[in-house]
Design a protein around this motif. Structure first.
Motif, PDB file in Angstrom:
ATOM      1  N   MET A   1      -5.006  -7.198  -3.008  1.00 47.38           N
ATOM      2  CA  MET A   1      -4.815  -7.132  -2.370  1.00 47.38           C
ATOM      3  C   MET A   1      -3.077  -6.823  -1.560  1.00 47.38           C
ATOM      4  O   MET A   1      -2.534  -6.422  -0.423  1.00 47.38           O
ATOM      5  N   LEU A   2      -2.538  -7.670  -2.620  1.00 48.72           N
ATOM      6  CA  LEU A   2      -0.721  -7.054  -2.903  1.00 48.72           C
ATOM      7  C   LEU A   2      -0.508  -5.557  -2.641  1.00 48.72           C
ATOM      8  O   LEU A   2       0.079  -5.255  -1.642  1.00 48.72           O
ATOM      9  N   SER A   3      -1.658  -5.273  -3.262  1.00 52.22           N
ATOM     10  CA  SER A   3      -1.056  -3.563  -2.989  1.00 52.22           C
ATOM     11  C   SER A   3      -1.115  -3.621  -1.611  1.00 52.22           C
ATOM     12  O   SER A   3      -0.821  -2.422  -1.724  1.00 52.22           O
ATOM     13  N   VAL A   4      -2.594  -4.127  -1.043  1.00 50.76           N
ATOM     14  CA  VAL A   4      -2.627  -3.029   0.412  1.00 50.76           C
ATOM     15  C   VAL A   4      -1.660  -3.804   1.093  1.00 50.76           C
ATOM     16  O   VAL A   4      -1.349  -3.047   2.143  1.00 50.76           O
ATOM     17  N   ILE A   5      -1.368  -4.868   1.256  1.00 47.71           N
ATOM     18  CA  ILE A   5      -0.655  -5.594   1.975  1.00 47.71           C
ATOM     19  C   ILE A   5       0.683  -4.882   1.911  1.00 47.71           C
ATOM     20  O   ILE A   5       1.267  -4.448   2.983  1.00 47.71           O
ATOM     21  N   TYR A   6       2.085  -4.447   0.201  1.00 50.60           N
ATOM     22  CA  TYR A   6       2.653  -3.745   0.272  1.00 50.60           C
ATOM     23  C   TYR A   6       2.780  -1.861   1.310  1.00 50.60           C
ATOM     24  O   TYR A   6       3.762  -1.059   0.816  1.00 50.60           O
ATOM     25  N   ALA A   7       1.147  -1.444   0.748  1.00 48.50           N
ATOM     26  CA  ALA A   7       1.453  -0.143   0.848  1.00 48.50           C
ATOM     27  C   ALA A   7       0.991  -0.193   2.539  1.00 48.50           C
ATOM     28  O   ALA A   7       2.069   0.471   2.788  1.00 48.50           O
ATOM     29  N   LEU A   8       0.268  -1.009   2.890  1.00 51.63           N
ATOM     30  CA  LEU A   8       1.122  -1.137   4.699  1.00 51.63           C
ATOM     31  C   LEU A   8       2.567  -1.164   5.280  1.00 51.63           C
ATOM     32  O   LEU A   8       3.159  -0.217   5.927  1.00 51.63           O
ATOM     33  N   LEU A   9       2.877  -1.998   4.567  1.00 48.98           N
ATOM     34  CA  LEU A   9       4.117  -2.499   4.592  1.00 48.98           C
ATOM     35  C   LEU A   9       4.868  -1.007   5.148  1.00 48.98           C
ATOM     36  O   LEU A   9       6.295  -1.032   5.584  1.00 48.98           O
ATOM     37  N   PHE A  10       5.121  -0.540   3.364  1.00 43.33           N
ATOM     38  CA  PHE A  10       6.019   0.560   3.614  1.00 43.33           C
ATOM     39  C   PHE A  10       5.639   1.813   4.365  1.00 43.33           C
ATOM     40  O   PHE A  10       6.342   2.153   4.984  1.00 43.33           O
ATOM     41  N   TRP A  11       3.855   1.790   4.149  1.00 43.74           N
ATOM     42  CA  TRP A  11       3.886   2.965   5.757  1.00 43.74           C
ATOM     43  C   TRP A  11       4.813   3.169   6.591  1.00 43.74           C
ATOM     44  O   TRP A  11       5.145   3.070   7.470  1.00 43.74           O
ATOM     45  N   ALA A  12       4.227   1.720   7.317  1.00 44.29           N
ATOM     46  CA  ALA A  12       5.249   1.082   8.603  1.00 44.29           C
ATOM     47  C   ALA A  12       6.187   0.921   8.523  1.00 44.29           C
ATOM     48  O   ALA A  12       7.328   1.139   9.420  1.00 44.29           O
ATOM     49  N   ALA A  13       6.989   0.835   7.908  1.00 47.56           N
ATOM     50  CA  ALA A  13       8.721   0.824   7.808  1.00 47.56           C
ATOM     51  C   ALA A  13       8.907   2.511   7.089  1.00 47.56           C
ATOM     52  O   ALA A  13      10.223   2.722   7.978  1.00 47.56           O
ATOM     53  N   THR A  14       8.220   3.265   6.908  1.00 51.82           N
ATOM     54  CA  THR A  14       8.796   4.897   6.708  1.00 51.82           C
ATOM     55  C   THR A  14       8.849   5.076   8.299  1.00 51.82           C
ATOM     56  O   THR A  14       9.732   6.100   9.022  1.00 51.82           O
ATOM     57  N   ALA A  15       7.622   5.084   8.638  1.00 59.68           N
ATOM     58  CA  ALA A  15       7.365   4.912  10.038  1.00 59.68           C
ATOM     59  C   ALA A  15       8.152   4.915  11.164  1.00 59.68           C
ATOM     60  O   ALA A  15       9.068   5.554  12.252  1.00 59.68           O
ATOM     61  N   ARG A 178      -2.366   7.099  -0.610  1.00 57.50           N
ATOM     62  CA  ARG A 178      -3.552   6.062  -1.340  1.00 57.50           C
ATOM     63  C   ARG A 178      -3.537   5.360  -1.995  1.00 57.50           C
ATOM     64  O   ARG A 178      -1.805   5.041  -2.000  1.00 57.50           O
ATOM     65  N   ILE A 179      -4.207   3.756  -1.593  1.00 55.83           N
ATOM     66  CA  ILE A 179      -3.124   2.885  -2.460  1.00 55.83           C
ATOM     67  C   ILE A 179      -3.710   2.900  -3.900  1.00 55.83           C
ATOM     68  O   ILE A 179      -4.732   2.476  -4.609  1.00 55.83           O
ATOM     69  N   GLU A 180      -3.086   2.569  -4.541  1.00 56.23           N
ATOM     70  CA  GLU A 180      -2.724   2.750  -5.895  1.00 56.23           C
ATOM     71  C   GLU A 180      -2.588   1.017  -6.161  1.00 56.23           C
ATOM     72  O   GLU A 180      -2.238   0.010  -5.457  1.00 56.23           O
ATOM     73  N   THR A 181      -2.385   0.771  -7.369  1.00 52.93           N
ATOM     74  CA  THR A 181      -2.074  -0.689  -7.989  1.00 52.93           C
ATOM     75  C   THR A 181      -0.194  -1.503  -8.100  1.00 52.93           C
ATOM     76  O   THR A 181      -0.174  -0.433  -9.170  1.00 52.93           O
ATOM     77  N   LEU A 182      -0.125  -1.871  -7.101  1.00 51.81           N
ATOM     78  CA  LEU A 182       1.186  -1.966  -7.081  1.00 51.81           C
ATOM     79  C   LEU A 182       1.716  -4.087  -8.740  1.00 51.81           C
ATOM     80  O   LEU A 182       0.299  -4.503  -8.456  1.00 51.81           O
ATOM     81  N   PRO A 183       2.111  -2.982 -10.150  1.00 55.19           N
ATOM     82  CA  PRO A 183       2.211  -4.573 -10.525  1.00 55.19           C
ATOM     83  C   PRO A 183       2.844  -5.791  -9.533  1.00 55.19           C
ATOM     84  O   PRO A 183       3.398  -5.967  -8.421  1.00 55.19           O
ATOM     85  N   SER A 184       2.004  -7.546  -9.875  1.00 57.23           N
ATOM     86  CA  SER A 184       2.557  -8.236  -9.736  1.00 57.23           C
ATOM     87  C   SER A 184       4.030  -8.930  -9.556  1.00 57.23           C
ATOM     88  O   SER A 184       4.204 -10.021  -9.636  1.00 57.23           O
ATOM     89  N   ASP A 185       5.034  -8.186 -10.635  1.00 56.73           N
ATOM     90  CA  ASP A 185       6.050  -9.114 -11.087  1.00 56.73           C
ATOM     91  C   ASP A 185       6.813  -9.555  -9.544  1.00 56.73           C
ATOM     92  O   ASP A 185       7.233  -8.426  -8.553  1.00 56.73           O
TER      93      ASP A 185
END
Ligand code: HEM
Ligand code: HEM
Length: 244
Positions: A1-15, A178-185
């Motif tokens: 879930m966290l990985s998906v949120i951050y992946a979307l966030l970074f794609w949006a931020a890059t755009a 692709r969405i890989e797993t982001l550490p949740s620290d």
């Protein structure tokens, strides 16, 4: 879930960053500079202008001439930032070339230099009366955001480590959609949240001084008004119409 949120966030931020910057640069490039106003003494040749710009970007020459303290903190912060960013390149390329391995230790300590520079720049906004008077919330916000990013970065480096290999896999994944797993620290999440926020505000903030500098007429013009008459494109058009 966290990985998906951050992946979307970074794609949006890059755009936002890429499209926003492109739109801004387009606007700057199309803004007329009707007057010949290089700050003198100015170079009299195009090559001289290139050198002048280079000195501005690498040495902050005009800031040095105007205020030694701001120059010291500002220059330290910016140069350390480039080193830190260079060090971060390792998260985005698969094979590490020798020079990227070479800058790693310098990049680590540059984090402290960045923090020292930011602290000096921020202190001035509280301690110097005439700077405090003209400081707006956005001036403080940018410094706070950068302090948050640098502080959390140093925390990860020296106190609360994260799995940097997993971070690299996540970032390489994003570049391949692709969405890989982001550490949740939590500290990593603060770091990356701050970076995404910085990318999003960049095209609508004072950070536009980075591309803006290159469009500054007082710095990018050749001092040759006697040799070559300066005509803004719209004025040239009017003149053409008048002369028939
Ligand atoms: C071409 C690249 C860049 C150049 C030549 C440049 C140069 C400068 C200069 C001369 C100042 C003025 C210091 C002052 O008079 O107060 C400044 C301020 C600042 N720069 Fe940059 N900069 C560049 C890129 C960046 C980038 C990429 C960032 C951040 C991601 C950044 C962040 C800042 C901040 C936050 C300040 C304001 C500090 C303050 O006044 O409180 N700069 N920059
Ligand atoms: C998506 C982009 C980024 C990622 C994935 C990322 C990730 C990381 C990670 C994992 C660390 C810990 C390094 C370690 O434990 O050895 C770190 C440290 C750090 N980060 Fe970032 N970061 C990013 C962008 C940025 C940006 C834009 C800045 C500055 C404006 C920044 C400033 C720092 C600093 C100062 C450190 C501590 C010194 C160092 O280890 O280099 N980071 N970052």
């Amino acid at each position: 879930m966290l990985s998906v949120i951050y992946a979307l966030l970074f794609w949006a931020a890059t755009a936002v960053l890429v499209a926003g910057l492109a739109a801004r640069i387009r606007k700057y490039a199309r803004t007329p500079a009707p007057l010949k106003i290089p700050t003198t003494p100015a170079p009299t040749t195009q090559g001289g202008v290139v050198l002048r710009m280079l000195r501005e970007v690498v040495l902050f020459e005009s800031l040095f001439k105007s205020n030694k303290w701001i120059w010291l903190f500002g220059w330290t912060f910016h140069m350390a930032m480039w080193l830190v960013l260079l060090r971060h390149l390792r998260y985005f390329v698969v094979d590490i070339p020798w020079w990227l391995a070479f800058v790693q230790p310098f990049g680590t300590y540059a984090g402290f230099a960045m923090l020292a520079g930011l602290a000096g720049l921020w202190a001035r906004r509280f301690l110097v009366e005439r700077i405090r008077y003209i400081s707006s919330p956005s001036d403080h916000l940018m410094l706070a955001l950068l302090v948050m990013i640098v502080g959390s970065g140093l925390m990860m480096r020296f106190v609360a480590h994260t799995d940097i290999v997993a971070v690299k896999v996540f970032m390489l994944g994003l570049m391949r959609l692709r969405i890989e797993t982001l550490p949740s620290d939590p500290v990593l999440l603060v770091h990356l949240g701050g970076v995404a926020a910085l990318m999003i505000v960049f095209p609508v903030s004072k950070l536009l001084h980075a591309p803006g500098l290159f469009f500054s007429p007082s710095r990018n013009q050749v001092d040759n008004p006697r040799e070559q008459r300066h005509l803004a494109p719209w004025a040239a058009k009017l003149e053409g119409a008048r002369d028939g």
